[in-house]
Design an enzyme around this catalytic site. Structure first.
Site, PDB file in Angstrom:
ATOM      1  CB  SER A 192      -0.916  -0.059   1.224  1.00  0.00           C
ATOM      2  OG  SER A 192      -1.906   0.921   1.161  1.00  0.00           O
ATOM      3  NE  ARG A 196      -7.807   1.637  11.838  1.00  0.00           N
ATOM      4  CZ  ARG A 196      -6.817   1.208  11.079  1.00  0.00           C
ATOM      5  NH1 ARG A 196      -6.451   1.902  10.015  1.00  0.00           N
ATOM      6  NH2 ARG A 196      -6.164   0.113  11.372  1.00  0.00           N
ATOM      7  CG  ASP A 230      -6.637  -4.014  -2.756  1.00  0.00           C
ATOM      8  OD1 ASP A 230      -7.464  -3.130  -2.474  1.00  0.00           O
ATOM      9  OD2 ASP A 230      -5.408  -3.887  -2.593  1.00  0.00           O
ATOM     10  CG  HIS A 248      -5.714  -2.247   0.720  1.00  0.00           C
ATOM     11  ND1 HIS A 248      -4.831  -2.310  -0.330  1.00  0.00           N
ATOM     12  CD2 HIS A 248      -5.205  -1.323   1.579  1.00  0.00           C
ATOM     13  CE1 HIS A 248      -3.834  -1.465  -0.108  1.00  0.00           C
ATOM     14  NE2 HIS A 248      -4.035  -0.864   1.040  1.00  0.00           N
TER      15      HIS A 248
END
Lengths: 378, 202
Positions: free
Chosen positions: A157, A227, A322, A355
């Protein structure tokens, strides 16, 4: 799993800090007069200094890549399933460096550190930092550790953006660049997710324009929502369905606004946990670093041209489930590297984790990394 | 030639033919590259660097272990990763018969490469014809699968393939027909079990 006696664990580790007095000029124009970088190392640097591997972390992680802290045995490194003796990135063979980045809240100089000009925390005045700046700071850390050239730089990432940028900023200093679940630039949709997260933080009344440290408060509500949004995008729909289904928290619908579904409970838990350890100003800056990363921008948007200067061999890995960093984004990187006739392999792994799959122990994924690291001559 | 290479060439007699048509230092793309042994062989024999394309997880892993550049993409969705004319030579060895869209992949090969090298098991071989005449689907050294458990979807004979090349406007530069590793020159469509072609556009 990672008990102190696990022979595949690097064991108890100690975080270290390197302090730099030479100023660093950042891409955004600001200069930091001095700064610290937190890091950890595992394994031994060999005599030829040819076995160093740099692990770059993503959004919310740190330099604590593997092992645990003697006084906090449950605090296991975020990539402990990959790094250790006998693991795919084998610390018996490689000297592994986990580096924190500038602007972090885990030990490197960041918004909560004192601003030398005022003696008070930087807060909102801490500059916006970029992937390029992080690589620059890591290069100085490498100098300090006596590492002229990394056998590999690896990340997932945002960490993978650093691995890629290393090959572009310092072509001579990287032999292999391992780019996992990443992209050479974010899509507008991806930037949009980041903006919602930032808005959640900045509109929290406890944010105080970024100067909340001196008020003794934390924009908890904003961090929680930021979050939660992140977590939704890190999991695939399939993984979420598998993990939670429509399971009810209280056995029956409550006809109120308490948690009905398990997935709500999960998001609240993740949000609460995050807001206790992560800094809001850091979150704003790392999402900006993600948004700004675009090595092709200086080349009229031509990624192939941007890749021309790389000398590393590349391994690019994506995961089919993902949707935050889709395989199509990884294939753009591969396409550019092929255009430039670079050495590149590409794996598209049919793992269900979304992901987050880059953090999980899929046998196909880990076998491939194991084989790749084994093929690196030292 | 090493013992390892001898074993390889005994198992895959088309590799020697392919290698002989690949120029020294040529850039090669191997479609359906398996464990990467052809690419390794071409690197050793011709110093020809290349990339393999493979979809199967196990084989991709074998390529990584063999230090061969491998790209895990589905050939059926085309070769969009590769720019026009980016290879000297594009190889499709014993994979054509296992694909769904033959015409599309053959066109793609000569879009990204100057030359295409194609090998396939010849369904016109007498033993196949004989087994079909007896009322059964053929099983042989080059066609080692039962009909219900085969990766192969589209079989063709030498004559069929040459018809398709004509239709696509491909020029056949060279052809080698083999049986048990030996060249067949007399009635190749009857006595050859493996055909290898070198084609260019027009």
């Amino acid at each position: 799993m990672n008990a102190p006696h696990d022979p595949a664990s690097v064991g108890a580790v100690t975080a270290q800090k390197a302090s730099f007095d030479a100023p660093i000029k950042l891409r955004g124009g600001a200069t930091l007069p001095a700064y610290d970088i937190a890091y950890e190392t595992y394994g031994e640097l060999n005599a030829a200094k040819s076995n160093a591997v740099l692990v770059c972390h993503a959004l919310n992680a740190s330099h604590h890549v593997a092992g645990f802290y003697a006084n906090e045995k449950d605090n296991v490194g975020w990539w402990d399933n990959l790094v250790g003796p006998g693991k795919p990135l084998d610390t018996r063979r490689f000297f592994v460096v986990g580096s924190n980045y500038l602007g972090s809240c885990f030990g490197s100089t960041g918004p909560a550190s004192p601003n030398p000009a005022t003696g008070r925390p930087w807060g909102a005045d801490f500059p916006v930092v970029t992937v390029e700046d992080w690589v620059e700071a890591q290069a100085r850390l490498a100098d300090r550790l006596g590492i002229e050239r990394f056998a590999a730089v690896i990340g997932g990432s945002l960490g993978a953006m650093q691995a890629m940028q290393w090959a572009l900023s310092y072509p001579e200093r990287v032999r292999h660049s391992i780019v996992i679940a990443s992209a050479a630039k974010l899509t507008p949709q991806n930037i949009a997710f980041n903006e919602v997260a930032r808005q959640a933080i900045m509109t929290d009344p406890d944010f105080h324009g970024g100067h909340y440290y001196e008020k003794g408060v934390v924009p908890v509500r904003g961090l929680r929502i930021a979050r939660m949004i992140g977590h939704i995008t890190y999991l695939s729909g399939e993984a979420m369905a598998e993990k939670f289904g429509r399971l009810l928290r209280r056995g029956a619908l409550g006809f109120d606004f308490d948690t009905d579904f398990e997935v709500e409970s999960y998001l609240r838990y993740q949000g609460d946990k995050f807001s206790t350890y992560f800094d809001a100003n850091t979150y704003l800056r790392i999402t900006k670093a993600l948004d700004y990363y675009d090595p092709a921008a200086d080349f009229g948007g031509d990624l192939s041209a941007a890749m021309a200067r790389a000398k590393a061999a590349f391994l690019v890995v994506s995961f089919k489930s993902d949707w935050r960093f889709t395989p199509a984004r990884s294939r753009e990187i591969v396409h550019a590297l092929l255009d430039q006739r670079k050495i590149v392999s590409y794996l598209e792994i049919d793992a269900p984790g979304g992901h987050d799959a880059f953090l999980l122990e899929d046998p196909r994924y880990h076998s491939a990394l194991r084989a790749y690291f084994a093929s690196i001559d030292l | 030639m090493s013992a390892q290479e001898r074993t390889l060439l005994a198992a895959r007699p088309d590799f020697a033919a392919i290698a002989q048509w690949v120029e020294r230092g040529a850039r090669v793309l191997d479609l359906g590259c398996g464990d990467g042994s052809l690419l390794r062989y071409l690197w050793q024999a011709r110093q020809a660097p290349g990339y393999g394309v493979e979809i199967d997880d196990e084989r991709v892993l074998a390529c990584v272990a063999n230090d061969v550049n491998v790209l895990q993409v589905d050939l059926e969705s085309g070769l969009s990763l590769f720019a026009d004319g980016s290879f000297d030579c594009v190889v499709l060895s014993q994979t054509l018969q296992a694909m769904r869209h033959q015409e599309a992949i053959l066109r793609e090969m000569l879009r990204v490469g100057r030359e295409a090298i194609v090998s396939f098991p010849n369904f016109g071989h007498w033993s196949a014809r004989f087994q079909v005449a007896l009322g059964r689907m053929p099983v042989s050294e080059t066609l080692p699968y039962e009909w219900y458990d085969t990766p192969n979807l589209h079989h063709c004979t030498i004559t069929d393939f040459e018809d398709l090349c004509r239709k696509l406007g491909f020029r056949i530069r060279e052809r080698l027909v083999l049986h048990q590793g030996r060249p067949i020159t007399v009635l190749p469509n009857l006595f050859g079990s493996l055909a290898v072609y070198r084609c260019t556009a027009g």
